[in-house]
Design an enzyme around this catalytic site. Structure first.
Site, PDB file in Angstrom:
ATOM      1  N   ARG A 252     -61.897  18.206   0.298  1.00  0.00           N
ATOM      2  CA  ARG A 252     -61.732  17.917  -0.701  1.00  0.00           C
ATOM      3  C   ARG A 252     -62.737  17.372  -1.741  1.00  0.00           C
ATOM      4  O   ARG A 252     -63.795  17.285  -1.086  1.00  0.00           O
ATOM      5  CB  ARG A 252     -60.896  16.316  -0.957  1.00  0.00           C
ATOM      6  CG  ARG A 252     -59.504  15.930  -0.236  1.00  0.00           C
ATOM      7  CD  ARG A 252     -59.134  14.900   0.031  1.00  0.00           C
ATOM      8  NE  ARG A 252     -57.374  14.839   0.799  1.00  0.00           N
ATOM      9  CZ  ARG A 252     -57.669  14.981   2.044  1.00  0.00           C
ATOM     10  NH1 ARG A 252     -58.335  14.421   2.542  1.00  0.00           N
ATOM     11  NH2 ARG A 252     -56.362  14.738   2.142  1.00  0.00           N
TER      12      ARG A 252
ATOM     13  N   LYS B 274     -58.514  10.982   2.845  1.00  0.00           N
ATOM     14  CA  LYS B 274     -57.959   9.351   1.973  1.00  0.00           C
ATOM     15  C   LYS B 274     -57.500   8.590   3.278  1.00  0.00           C
ATOM     16  O   LYS B 274     -57.545   8.472   3.970  1.00  0.00           O
ATOM     17  CB  LYS B 274     -56.834  10.658   1.974  1.00  0.00           C
ATOM     18  CG  LYS B 274     -56.486  10.975   0.838  1.00  0.00           C
ATOM     19  CD  LYS B 274     -55.975  11.696  -0.124  1.00  0.00           C
ATOM     20  CE  LYS B 274     -55.258  12.594  -1.862  1.00  0.00           C
ATOM     21  NZ  LYS B 274     -54.014  12.579  -1.830  1.00  0.00           N
TER      22      LYS B 274
ATOM     23  N   HIS C  50     -60.048  22.162  -5.939  1.00  0.00           N
ATOM     24  CA  HIS C  50     -58.576  21.319  -4.903  1.00  0.00           C
ATOM     25  C   HIS C  50     -57.987  22.925  -4.750  1.00  0.00           C
ATOM     26  O   HIS C  50     -57.528  23.162  -4.170  1.00  0.00           O
ATOM     27  CB  HIS C  50     -57.870  20.356  -5.754  1.00  0.00           C
ATOM     28  CG  HIS C  50     -56.868  19.461  -4.440  1.00  0.00           C
ATOM     29  ND1 HIS C  50     -57.566  18.646  -3.824  1.00  0.00           N
ATOM     30  CD2 HIS C  50     -55.661  19.647  -3.768  1.00  0.00           C
ATOM     31  CE1 HIS C  50     -56.943  17.793  -3.133  1.00  0.00           C
ATOM     32  NE2 HIS C  50     -56.306  19.033  -3.310  1.00  0.00           N
TER      33      HIS C  50
ATOM     34  N   ARG D 233     -59.398  24.571  -1.795  1.00  0.00           N
ATOM     35  CA  ARG D 233     -58.349  24.004  -1.092  1.00  0.00           C
ATOM     36  C   ARG D 233     -57.000  24.602  -0.365  1.00  0.00           C
ATOM     37  O   ARG D 233     -57.113  24.725   0.153  1.00  0.00           O
ATOM     38  CB  ARG D 233     -58.718  22.544  -1.367  1.00  0.00           C
ATOM     39  CG  ARG D 233     -57.925  21.754   0.329  1.00  0.00           C
ATOM     40  CD  ARG D 233     -57.885  20.187  -0.752  1.00  0.00           C
ATOM     41  NE  ARG D 233     -57.198  19.142   0.404  1.00  0.00           N
ATOM     42  CZ  ARG D 233     -57.502  18.587   1.730  1.00  0.00           C
ATOM     43  NH1 ARG D 233     -58.313  19.100   2.536  1.00  0.00           N
ATOM     44  NH2 ARG D 233     -56.549  18.397   1.958  1.00  0.00           N
TER      45      ARG D 233
ATOM     46  N   HIS E  61     -54.673  16.145   6.466  1.00  0.00           N
ATOM     47  CA  HIS E  61     -52.630  15.597   5.830  1.00  0.00           C
ATOM     48  C   HIS E  61     -51.857  14.864   6.421  1.00  0.00           C
ATOM     49  O   HIS E  61     -51.733  14.562   8.421  1.00  0.00           O
ATOM     50  CB  HIS E  61     -51.525  16.591   5.715  1.00  0.00           C
ATOM     51  CG  HIS E  61     -52.320  17.567   4.433  1.00  0.00           C
ATOM     52  ND1 HIS E  61     -52.203  19.209   3.976  1.00  0.00           N
ATOM     53  CD2 HIS E  61     -52.597  17.066   3.477  1.00  0.00           C
ATOM     54  CE1 HIS E  61     -52.284  19.811   2.891  1.00  0.00           C
ATOM     55  NE2 HIS E  61     -52.858  18.794   2.527  1.00  0.00           N
TER      56      HIS E  61
ATOM     57  N   TYR F 147     -48.278  25.777   1.966  1.00  0.00           N
ATOM     58  CA  TYR F 147     -48.690  26.548   1.550  1.00  0.00           C
ATOM     59  C   TYR F 147     -47.815  27.688   2.740  1.00  0.00           C
ATOM     60  O   TYR F 147     -48.272  29.104   2.441  1.00  0.00           O
ATOM     61  CB  TYR F 147     -50.325  26.521   2.872  1.00  0.00           C
ATOM     62  CG  TYR F 147     -50.938  25.314   1.726  1.00  0.00           C
ATOM     63  CD1 TYR F 147     -51.729  25.865   0.733  1.00  0.00           C
ATOM     64  CD2 TYR F 147     -51.317  23.463   2.519  1.00  0.00           C
ATOM     65  CE1 TYR F 147     -52.205  24.339  -0.036  1.00  0.00           C
ATOM     66  CE2 TYR F 147     -51.982  22.904   1.694  1.00  0.00           C
ATOM     67  CZ  TYR F 147     -52.509  24.076   0.089  1.00  0.00           C
ATOM     68  OH  TYR F 147     -52.932  22.267  -0.443  1.00  0.00           O
TER      69      TYR F 147
END
Length: 300
Positions: free
Chosen positions: A149, A173, A246, A249, A272, A281
């Site tokens: 990120r 995150k 992003h 990414r 994630h 994806y």
């Protein structure tokens, strides 16, 4: 307790107990303050479902995106659930609050050939020795090579890099730390930048910084600079008017899956929390395969 004090207490709960990301906490705080303004200074204990519905209706009339409405509803539900559990309110008025679901759109990605051409162009520019060109090449290689990120890139310190192993330790995150690999081209570009570009840029500030990526004045680079770089070089390639880091990414994740990478491995690389987030994806890869089939197969 008034609304502002309650929002501050709730934000502290999100940061310290639920360990949500700073960006999420900031967004929830902003949403709840907007609701407090819309409700006209009412106390949290006096909020009812009608006030919450009116607030979302006003946002709809302004033309707010469905994703924004969904986030606002989530912020309200989280706040009033917490307020009820802590005894701040006698009931939870958000239990029957419904907002439009976010539209599921496939991410914008660049093709392998387009990425190769883009990175080759920036490698040639970096070969001139210009410190900004060296930095920009390293930024693009890291974003694509590691799938990180923009916040993780900007937060990188020198000690977070292991160029021998071609890995970086990033803070994702919820302040979750992970180690991500990157390829030889990214390692070479970062090495060249650290040796020939970064020292020149850092010298302009006259102060020490542990940051890997620095701006033209020698201090830690901010997300805005990275956004501007990616928008300038990637938008013409993917045919989008607005594009951000992003997208690199997204592109990295899709190319990993196209190349046969395991879905759970990609989940670990991207950081994630849920495998469901990574599965978007697989849809991208399927659509690409379907498009190729329709173009190439005589019986399509």
């Amino acid at each position: 307790m008034d609304f502002e004090s309650a929002i501050d207490a709730f934000a502290g709960h999100l940061e310290q107990v639920r360990r949500l990301s700073r960006a999420t906490v900031k967004a929830y705080r902003s949403d709840l303050r907007d609701f407090a303004r819309s409700a006209g200074g009412v106390m949290p204990r006096d909020v009812d479902l009608e006030l919450l519905r009116n607030w979302l209706w006003e946002a709809t009339q302004r033309g707010d995106a469905r994703s924004t409405l969904a986030r606002r509803a989530a912020a309200a539900r989280a706040f009033f659930s917490w307020a009820y559990e802590t005894g701040l309110t006698p009931h939870d008025p958000s239990l029957r609050l419904i907002a439009p679901k976010k539209a599921q759109t496939l991410p914008t990605i660049a093709s392998r050939d387009a990425m190769t051409a883009l990175l080759d162009t920036h490698r040639e520019a970096a070969a001139t020795g210009d410190p900004i060109a060296l930095r920009d090449h390293a930024i693009l290689e890291l974003l694509y090579g590691a799938g990180i990120r923009v916040s993780e890139l900007c937060g990188l310190d020198i000690d977070d890099l292991d160029l021998d192993r071609a890995t970086a330790r990033v803070l994702g995150k919820g302040d979750k730390e992970r180690v991500v690999p990157f390829g030889v081209p990214a390692r070479d570009s970062v090495h060249a930048y650290l040796r020939r570009g970064r020292p020149t840029l850092v010298a302009r500030s006259g102060a020490f910084t542990p940051a890997v990526v620095v701006g033209s004045r020698g201090s830690r680079v901010g997300p805005r600079t990275v956004y501007e770089l990616v928008a300038r070089v990637l938008a013409p390639i993917v045919g989008a008017e607005t594009i951000g880091p992003h997208a690199l990414r997204h592109t990295a994740a899709t190319h990993l899956l196209d190349g046969g990478a395991d879905l759970r491995a990609v989940q670990e690389i991207l950081g994630h929390a849920s495998l469901g987030t990574t599965q978007i994806y697989t849809h991208v890869s399927t659509e690409r395969l379907t498009s190729a089939y329709k173009l190439a197969h005589p019986r399509a």
